[in-house]
Structure formats: structure tokens, C-alpha cells
Write a protein that holds these residues in place. Structure first.
Motif, mmCIF file in Angstrom:
data_model
loop_
_atom_site.group_PDB
_atom_site.id
_atom_site.type_symbol
_atom_site.label_atom_id
_atom_site.label_comp_id
_atom_site.label_asym_id
_atom_site.label_seq_id
_atom_site.Cartn_x
_atom_site.Cartn_y
_atom_site.Cartn_z
ATOM 1 N N PRO A 74 0.787 -1.324 -0.297
ATOM 2 C CA PRO A 74 0.463 0.100 0.255
ATOM 3 C C PRO A 74 1.070 1.366 0.161
ATOM 4 O O PRO A 74 -0.071 2.425 -0.809
ATOM 5 C CB PRO A 74 -0.846 0.151 1.603
ATOM 6 C CG PRO A 74 -0.068 -1.031 2.106
ATOM 7 C CD PRO A 74 0.839 -1.815 1.415
ATOM 8 N N ASN A 75 1.638 0.901 0.405
ATOM 9 C CA ASN A 75 2.888 2.429 0.508
ATOM 10 C C ASN A 75 3.855 2.579 -0.594
ATOM 11 O O ASN A 75 4.363 3.569 -0.480
ATOM 12 C CB ASN A 75 3.451 2.370 1.898
ATOM 13 C CG ASN A 75 2.418 2.642 3.061
ATOM 14 O OD1 ASN A 75 1.367 3.041 2.760
ATOM 15 N ND2 ASN A 75 3.323 1.600 4.201
ATOM 16 N N LYS A 76 4.301 1.575 -1.651
ATOM 17 C CA LYS A 76 5.258 1.572 -2.074
ATOM 18 C C LYS A 76 4.794 1.196 -3.517
ATOM 19 O O LYS A 76 3.367 0.460 -4.135
ATOM 20 C CB LYS A 76 6.488 1.113 -1.661
ATOM 21 C CG LYS A 76 7.348 0.542 -0.293
ATOM 22 C CD LYS A 76 8.123 -0.191 -0.353
ATOM 23 C CE LYS A 76 9.152 -0.150 0.870
ATOM 24 N NZ LYS A 76 10.227 -0.739 0.727
ATOM 25 N N THR A 77 5.723 2.169 -4.369
ATOM 26 C CA THR A 77 5.238 2.144 -5.690
ATOM 27 C C THR A 77 5.395 0.603 -6.160
ATOM 28 O O THR A 77 6.116 0.008 -5.531
ATOM 29 C CB THR A 77 6.272 3.045 -6.987
ATOM 30 O OG1 THR A 77 7.824 2.742 -6.902
ATOM 31 C CG2 THR A 77 6.440 4.814 -5.981
ATOM 32 N N PRO A 78 5.176 0.346 -7.405
ATOM 33 C CA PRO A 78 4.657 -0.883 -7.872
ATOM 34 C C PRO A 78 6.023 -0.813 -8.218
ATOM 35 O O PRO A 78 6.457 -2.847 -7.608
ATOM 36 C CB PRO A 78 3.682 -0.913 -9.345
ATOM 37 C CG PRO A 78 3.142 -0.351 -9.000
ATOM 38 C CD PRO A 78 3.450 1.297 -8.447
ATOM 39 N N LYS A 79 6.854 -0.846 -8.471
ATOM 40 C CA LYS A 79 8.401 -1.423 -9.227
ATOM 41 C C LYS A 79 8.908 -1.535 -7.813
ATOM 42 O O LYS A 79 10.064 -2.413 -7.184
ATOM 43 C CB LYS A 79 8.955 0.347 -10.136
ATOM 44 C CG LYS A 79 8.592 -0.483 -10.788
ATOM 45 C CD LYS A 79 9.019 0.463 -12.070
ATOM 46 C CE LYS A 79 8.841 0.805 -13.144
ATOM 47 N NZ LYS A 79 9.231 1.580 -14.305
ATOM 48 N N SER A 80 8.915 -0.617 -6.206
ATOM 49 C CA SER A 80 9.685 -0.675 -5.377
ATOM 50 C C SER A 80 8.774 -2.058 -4.251
ATOM 51 O O SER A 80 9.870 -2.733 -3.856
ATOM 52 C CB SER A 80 9.113 0.566 -4.223
ATOM 53 O OG SER A 80 9.468 1.615 -4.966
ATOM 54 N N LYS A 221 11.030 7.462 -8.383
ATOM 55 C CA LYS A 221 11.538 6.805 -7.418
ATOM 56 C C LYS A 221 11.090 7.658 -6.384
ATOM 57 O O LYS A 221 10.732 6.813 -5.242
ATOM 58 C CB LYS A 221 12.786 6.783 -7.576
ATOM 59 C CG LYS A 221 14.122 5.450 -7.060
ATOM 60 C CD LYS A 221 14.885 5.313 -7.128
ATOM 61 C CE LYS A 221 16.078 4.494 -6.592
ATOM 62 N NZ LYS A 221 17.663 4.678 -6.596
ATOM 63 N N ASN A 222 11.639 7.950 -5.768
ATOM 64 C CA ASN A 222 11.023 9.018 -4.871
ATOM 65 C C ASN A 222 9.959 10.321 -4.258
ATOM 66 O O ASN A 222 9.484 10.620 -3.345
ATOM 67 C CB ASN A 222 12.088 10.627 -4.953
ATOM 68 C CG ASN A 222 11.608 11.450 -6.075
ATOM 69 O OD1 ASN A 222 11.057 11.022 -6.645
ATOM 70 N ND2 ASN A 222 12.751 12.500 -6.115
ATOM 71 N N LYS A 223 9.012 9.708 -5.529
ATOM 72 C CA LYS A 223 7.207 9.588 -4.970
ATOM 73 C C LYS A 223 7.079 11.343 -5.029
ATOM 74 O O LYS A 223 6.030 11.594 -4.691
ATOM 75 C CB LYS A 223 7.025 9.043 -3.602
ATOM 76 C CG LYS A 223 7.856 7.571 -3.245
ATOM 77 C CD LYS A 223 7.255 6.648 -2.482
ATOM 78 C CE LYS A 223 5.376 6.459 -2.331
ATOM 79 N NZ LYS A 223 4.308 5.698 -1.182
ATOM 80 N N ASP A 224 8.232 12.028 -5.537
ATOM 81 C CA ASP A 224 7.661 13.057 -5.286
ATOM 82 C C ASP A 224 6.778 12.955 -6.669
ATOM 83 O O ASP A 224 7.134 12.167 -8.009
ATOM 84 C CB ASP A 224 9.077 14.592 -5.543
ATOM 85 C CG ASP A 224 9.446 14.353 -3.700
ATOM 86 O OD1 ASP A 224 8.125 14.058 -3.282
ATOM 87 O OD2 ASP A 224 10.289 14.689 -3.969
ATOM 88 N N LYS A 225 6.399 14.755 -7.750
ATOM 89 C CA LYS A 225 5.848 14.986 -8.714
ATOM 90 C C LYS A 225 6.691 15.797 -8.919
ATOM 91 O O LYS A 225 6.824 17.816 -8.778
ATOM 92 C CB LYS A 225 4.549 15.167 -8.813
ATOM 93 C CG LYS A 225 3.566 14.234 -8.561
ATOM 94 C CD LYS A 225 2.054 14.764 -8.338
ATOM 95 C CE LYS A 225 1.318 13.167 -7.633
ATOM 96 N NZ LYS A 225 -0.315 13.885 -7.830
ATOM 97 N N ASP A 226 7.048 16.316 -10.479
ATOM 98 C CA ASP A 226 8.125 17.712 -10.851
ATOM 99 C C ASP A 226 7.737 17.830 -12.107
ATOM 100 O O ASP A 226 7.128 16.996 -13.114
ATOM 101 C CB ASP A 226 9.668 17.465 -10.816
ATOM 102 C CG ASP A 226 10.343 16.743 -9.131
ATOM 103 O OD1 ASP A 226 9.581 18.115 -8.495
ATOM 104 O OD2 ASP A 226 10.771 15.399 -9.051
ATOM 105 N N VAL A 227 7.472 19.724 -12.282
ATOM 106 C CA VAL A 227 7.966 19.483 -13.454
ATOM 107 C C VAL A 227 9.449 20.184 -14.123
ATOM 108 O O VAL A 227 9.372 20.837 -13.310
ATOM 109 C CB VAL A 227 6.752 20.528 -13.522
ATOM 110 C CG1 VAL A 227 7.428 21.539 -15.292
ATOM 111 C CG2 VAL A 227 5.635 20.912 -13.190
ATOM 112 N N LEU A 228 10.263 19.584 -14.965
ATOM 113 C CA LEU A 228 11.641 20.065 -16.076
ATOM 114 C C LEU A 228 11.109 20.644 -16.277
ATOM 115 O O LEU A 228 10.817 20.607 -17.943
ATOM 116 C CB LEU A 228 12.029 18.431 -15.221
ATOM 117 C CG LEU A 228 12.040 17.777 -14.403
ATOM 118 C CD1 LEU A 228 12.373 16.327 -14.732
ATOM 119 C CD2 LEU A 228 12.699 18.052 -13.490
ATOM 120 N N PRO A 229 12.644 21.680 -16.272
ATOM 121 C CA PRO A 229 12.517 22.405 -17.794
ATOM 122 C C PRO A 229 13.519 22.097 -19.367
ATOM 123 O O PRO A 229 14.542 20.275 -18.138
ATOM 124 C CB PRO A 229 13.309 23.465 -17.216
ATOM 125 C CG PRO A 229 14.144 22.997 -16.817
ATOM 126 C CD PRO A 229 13.288 22.051 -15.769
#
Length: 370
Positions: A74-80, A221-229
Motif C-alpha cells: 500500500p505504501n510503495k510504488t509498484p516497482k519498489s 523513485k522518490n514519489k515526488d511530482k516535478d515539472v522539469l525544464p
């Protein structure tokens, strides 16, 4: 004294040696809970009951089953979660039938020796022990199975974290020349964005805004959401891809059938290109190392590199970022400037001093002539 519910599970509450004890019956069946409670009360009355944690009766296999179902899934991403399953498989092979009360640093040390003999790398062994340690900590803090973690002080394997491989400019030229067009585009994109292999293969057009030159990363991997240039090279790759594919939906990088590229096929093609280009000891993930290294060598501060690469800490960035001798040259050349300035300072002081003494001498001479 008696039974009470905590969630779906029945718990016992009784007094032992003047101290209140609360203990789970580990069942949601009230009749079974009453039988367990009656048995415990009989043992207490006869002096046969001892305040032992539940974990003394639990096996390592039961602990890992609970950990995977109640924490990892329940707490980790499917890959983790899949990674946890892979790590736990090695642990279960060695500890599964053991009771938690039987675990000891000595047994864990034997496990490490066994894994080394099997060819496991130090970092892999540390990852396995970290998973085991986390599960045992949950046994202490959350599940009340143990009073203390029996392997908390076990030392980790020594790991060389320094990454000393990145792509040199001449190697990049040879590698791109030896790659097919689709592979060359992925290589350029990886070095320009620092994205991981899975993030590149999973990338969809809905995550990209070409007008703003940005890229949205949701699950990582770090479960954050980012917008990258996006820089010019990355944008160029995306524009080339958009010319042969509609911008709505679908993956950015496609195989010949128009579907997502298989990771194994990518790695196979990448290895073949490296062999053809004579680029040795270079993995696909080293393209991410190259991204960080080139940023640092260009003078970008580590905080910016961390944010662009989405690493959790500066220390992680230091493992990936390296300096080539030429990027370090300004540092030693600064010493030359300091030495030069110091050597010139006495000469300047002497000249200033000589100027001060000339004026009174000239006045004296003038006075003599008058």
C-alpha cells in the motif's frame, strides 16, 4: 480486566504482577478470543505465564508476509514493491522458518558470508538487510511483536559509492554514430534530461508541453511530482518525434509496432552500440551520471543539479558528479594569482616609499643653490 476490540481484532486487558498488560489475541472471532483469554488467565493464576512479546511465537516468514501486505504494497510504488519481493526472496530462503526470538547478529553475519559466497554485491546485501531491519522496526514500533530490534547494531557491508564512469565527448560521438536513429534519440534525450530508463520508456505526450519546453514527471523513485525544464537538445528530440507521431496520447519513444519499447530490447541495442563504438564499462544508467557530471563541470551548483536530477539529498549528487582535470584548473590557477600579488606587494611599497623621500631631498638641493 477482560476483552475489548481494537479495530476488527480482539485484545486482552489484565493485571500481571501489579502491572496492566494489553495483548492482542490476533483474532476477530470473539469466541476464540474468549478461549485464548481464559487460557492466559489460567496460566497467570498458576504462575506459568510470562510477559513475552508476541514476536517470540512468530516466524520470520510471517513477519515478511505481514510487511509485504500491510506496508510495502500500500505504501510503495509498484516497482519498489516488486523490488521488495525480490529482496525478501533471498531473506526467506535463509530465515523463513526461524522464530523472531531466534534472530541474532551472529545469524545475520553468517547470512552475509553466505550471500558473498553466492556472488552478491555489497550494495545488494545492504539492501536486503535494510528491508529486514525495516520490517523488524515495524515489529517493535507498530505491531508490538518485539521489544527491540535484534539486528539493529549489525554492521553494513562496505560499499564503494563513488561513480567514476561517464561519457567523454569522443565516446559520445562514436556511440551516437554506432546507434540506430531511435536509439540515438533516446541516448541524447537521456543525457539532456537525466531521466531514468523506465521514465524515458514510460514517457507519454501528455506529460510534455513543447510550447513551454517543460516535462511533467508524476510517478518516480522518490514519489515526488516535478515539472522539469527542457534544453534545446531534448526539445529537438521531442520535435523530431512529434513530426512522426500525433501529440495526443501514446508513448513518446515507440518500437516498430507503435508500442512501448521493451526494456530488454533497449539494453540489448545499447550494449551492441557500445561494443561497436568501443565504449567499455558503460551502462545505460551511466547516461544519468553523465548528465550530473557535465552540469557540475559546467559550474552549476549542486543544489540545482539535485533539483534537475531529482535526487533526495546533496550527498547523493556528490556520488554522481565528478570533475575532469580541466574543470579543476581554475582552482589551482587562483594560487598563481595570489602568489603573484604577494610578490608584487613589497615592490609597490618600496616604490611608494622612495617617492616620499625624493621630495625633501629636491627641496634641500634647491635650498642649497639659493
Amino acid at each position: 480486566m477482560g476483552l475489548y476490540r481494537r479495530g476488527p481484532t480482539w485484545w486482552m486487558n489484565f493485571t500481571y504482577n501489579g502491572r496492566q498488560v494489553r495483548q492482542s489475541t490476533e483474532t476477530d472471532d470473539k469466541k476464540l478470543a474468549e478461549k485464548i483469554h481464559h487460557k492466559v488467565m489460567t496460566e497467570v493464576a498458576e504462575g506459568k505465564w510470562f510477559d513475552r512479546p508476541l514476536g517470540e511465537r512468530k516466524t520470520f516468514g510471517q513477519m515478511m508476509e505481514k510487511y509485504m501486505a500491510e506496508h510495502s504494497l500500500p505504501n510503495k510504488t509498484p516497482k519498489s514493491h516488486l523490488r521488495d519481493k525480490s529482496l525478501s526472496a533471498h531473506l526467506l530462503r535463509y530465515f523463513e522458518s526461524l522464530r523472531l526470538s531466534q534472530l541474532s547478529p551472529k545469524l545475520v553475519s553468517r547470512y552475509k558470508v553466505s550471500r558473498r559466497q553466492e556472488g552478491a554485491k555489497p550494495k545488494t546485501i545492504n539492501n536486503e538487510l535494510a528491508l529486514m531491519n525495516h520490517a523488524l522496526n515495524l515489529c517493535v514500533r507498530d505491531w508490538e511483536w518485539l521489544r527491540m530490534n535484534p539486528i539493529d547494531k549489525v554492521s553494513k557491508e562496505k560499499v564503494n559509492n563513488q561513480i567514476d564512469r561517464w561519457l567523454r565527448p569522443d565516446e559520445e560521438t562514436r556511440l551516437l554514430a554506432s546507434s540506430s536513429q531511435w536509439l540515438a534519440e533516446i541516448i541524447v534525450f537521456a543525457m539532456s534530461t537525466g531521466l531514468r530508463q523506465s521514465e524515458i520508456l514510460d514517457l507519454k505526450w501528455e506529460q510534455i508541453d513543447l510550447s513551454r519546453k517543460t516535462l511533467y514527471i508524476a510517478e518516480q523513485k522518490n514519489k515526488d511530482k516535478d515539472v522539469l525544464p527542457l534544453n534545446a537538445k531534448a526539445t529537438g528530440v521531442l520535435k523530431a518525434r512529434s513530426s512522426v507521431r500525433q501529440l495526443r496520447g501514446g508513448h513518446v519513444f515507440l518500437n516498430q509496432n507503435g508500442g512501448r519499447i521493451n526494456a530488454r530490447n533497449l539494453i540489448r541495442a545499447f550494449r551492441n552500440a557500445c561494443n561497436k563504438a568501443e565504449v567499455k564499462r558503460f551502462r545505460f544508467h551511466d547516461l544519468r551520471h553523465t548528465f550530473a557530471t557535465r552540469l557540475v563541470q559546467a559550474g552549476v551548483d549542486l543544489y540545482t543539479v539535485q533539483k534537475l536530477g531529482r535526487w533526495k539529498s546533496i550527498s547523493m549528487v556528490e556520488r554522481y558528479a565528478h570533475h575532469c582535470p580541466e574543470s579543476l584548473r581554475p582552482g589551482v590557477e587562483a594560487l598563481d594569482k595570489i602568489i603573484t600579488n604577494l610578490s608584487q606587494s613589497p615592490q609597490k611599497a618600496e616604490k611608494k616609499g622612495s617617492r616620499k623621500t625624493r621630495k625633501p631631498l629636491s627641496l634641500l638641493n634647491c635650498g642649497g643653490k639659493i
